[in-house]
Write a protein that holds these residues in place. Structure first.
Motif, PDB file in Angstrom:
ATOM      1  N   CYS A  92       4.380  -9.027  -5.228  1.00 27.29           N
ATOM      2  CA  CYS A  92       4.105  -9.307  -3.816  1.00 27.29           C
ATOM      3  C   CYS A  92       4.117  -7.999  -3.046  1.00 27.29           C
ATOM      4  O   CYS A  92       5.035  -7.195  -3.225  1.00 27.29           O
ATOM      5  CB  CYS A  92       5.170 -10.255  -3.283  1.00 27.29           C
ATOM      6  SG  CYS A  92       4.939 -10.682  -1.552  1.00 27.29           S
ATOM      7  N   HIS A 134       0.586 -18.836  -3.814  1.00 28.19           N
ATOM      8  CA  HIS A 134       1.482 -17.747  -3.405  1.00 28.19           C
ATOM      9  C   HIS A 134       1.334 -17.473  -1.903  1.00 28.19           C
ATOM     10  O   HIS A 134       2.329 -17.350  -1.184  1.00 28.19           O
ATOM     11  CB  HIS A 134       1.147 -16.495  -4.245  1.00 28.19           C
ATOM     12  CG  HIS A 134       1.933 -15.268  -3.895  1.00 28.19           C
ATOM     13  ND1 HIS A 134       2.705 -14.598  -4.815  1.00 28.19           N
ATOM     14  CD2 HIS A 134       2.041 -14.559  -2.744  1.00 28.19           C
ATOM     15  CE1 HIS A 134       3.273 -13.543  -4.228  1.00 28.19           C
ATOM     16  NE2 HIS A 134       2.879 -13.495  -2.970  1.00 28.19           N
ATOM     17  N   HIS A 138       3.748 -18.085   1.664  1.00 33.67           N
ATOM     18  CA  HIS A 138       4.077 -17.122   2.725  1.00 33.67           C
ATOM     19  C   HIS A 138       3.993 -17.763   4.109  1.00 33.67           C
ATOM     20  O   HIS A 138       4.801 -17.455   4.982  1.00 33.67           O
ATOM     21  CB  HIS A 138       3.106 -15.931   2.692  1.00 33.67           C
ATOM     22  CG  HIS A 138       3.524 -14.832   1.774  1.00 33.67           C
ATOM     23  ND1 HIS A 138       4.709 -14.142   1.897  1.00 33.67           N
ATOM     24  CD2 HIS A 138       2.886 -14.265   0.714  1.00 33.67           C
ATOM     25  CE1 HIS A 138       4.787 -13.216   0.953  1.00 33.67           C
ATOM     26  NE2 HIS A 138       3.699 -13.273   0.213  1.00 33.67           N
TER      27      HIS A 138
HETATM   28 ZN   LIG Z   1       3.289 -12.173  -1.426  1.00 27.84          ZN
END
Ligand SMILES: [Zn+2]
Length: 164
Positions: A92, A134, A138
């Motif tokens: 990330c 993913h 967030h």
């Molecule tokens: Zn990320």
């Protein structure tokens, strides 16, 4: 314009992001272009608005290396997911140096809006599904350090961050 990427433990990464309103404001349209510039420059596969300090349910996916032109999704959500899961190594941009195995549904159906505000939905069981999950995490304040059980790199950094 390249934007600075916010790293954990910046608080915005833990806040559920605000929905994007339509018609799109000039500010959000510019943010989208800047996020695409930024994810390309960082050589990332995806980026969510909270990662550049903006509380907006906006994500960009950059799988140009897989032959998929970079695109943005507004107000994306997972509407259904397969029981079958896959474990893939993830990193990330907001957690530099940390990598680990993340188990996620293999196949998901995603609904979102495009830049015109039109509702779109699609099903994927490849890289788009993986990256979208993913990035949607967030927008809900969820990070891979919440999901990784086995770190492949940076486990000690993650532990220190989680203790904060
Ligand atoms: Zn990320």
């Amino acid at each position: 314009m390249i934007l600075p990427v916010v790293t954990y433990p910046n608080k915005i990464l833990r806040q559920p992001a605000e929905p994007v309103a339509f018609p799109l404001s000039k500010e959000i349209a510019k943010l989208t272009r800047d996020m695409i510039d930024t994810v390309r420059q960082q050589d990332g596969v995806g980026l969510a608005a909270p990662q550049v300090g903006a509380s907006a349910r906006l994500v960009v996916i950059n799988l140009e290396k897989e032959g998929i032109p970079a695109f943005a999704l507004y107000n994306p959500k997972i509407v259904s997911k397969s029981l079958k899961k896959a474990e893939v190594e993830e990193g990330c941009l907001s957690l530099p140096g940390i990598f680990g195995m993340v188990r996620r549904p293999l196949k998901v159906k995603i609904s979102a809006q495009n830049a015109e505000g039109k509702k779109i939905s699609f099903t994927d069981n490849g890289w788009v599904a993986r990256v979208a999950q993913h990035e949607i995490d967030h927008t809900n304040g969820i990070l891979i350090i919440d999901l990784i059980k086995n770190y492949t790199k940076g486990g000690e950094i993650a532990k220190k961050l989680k203790d904060k």
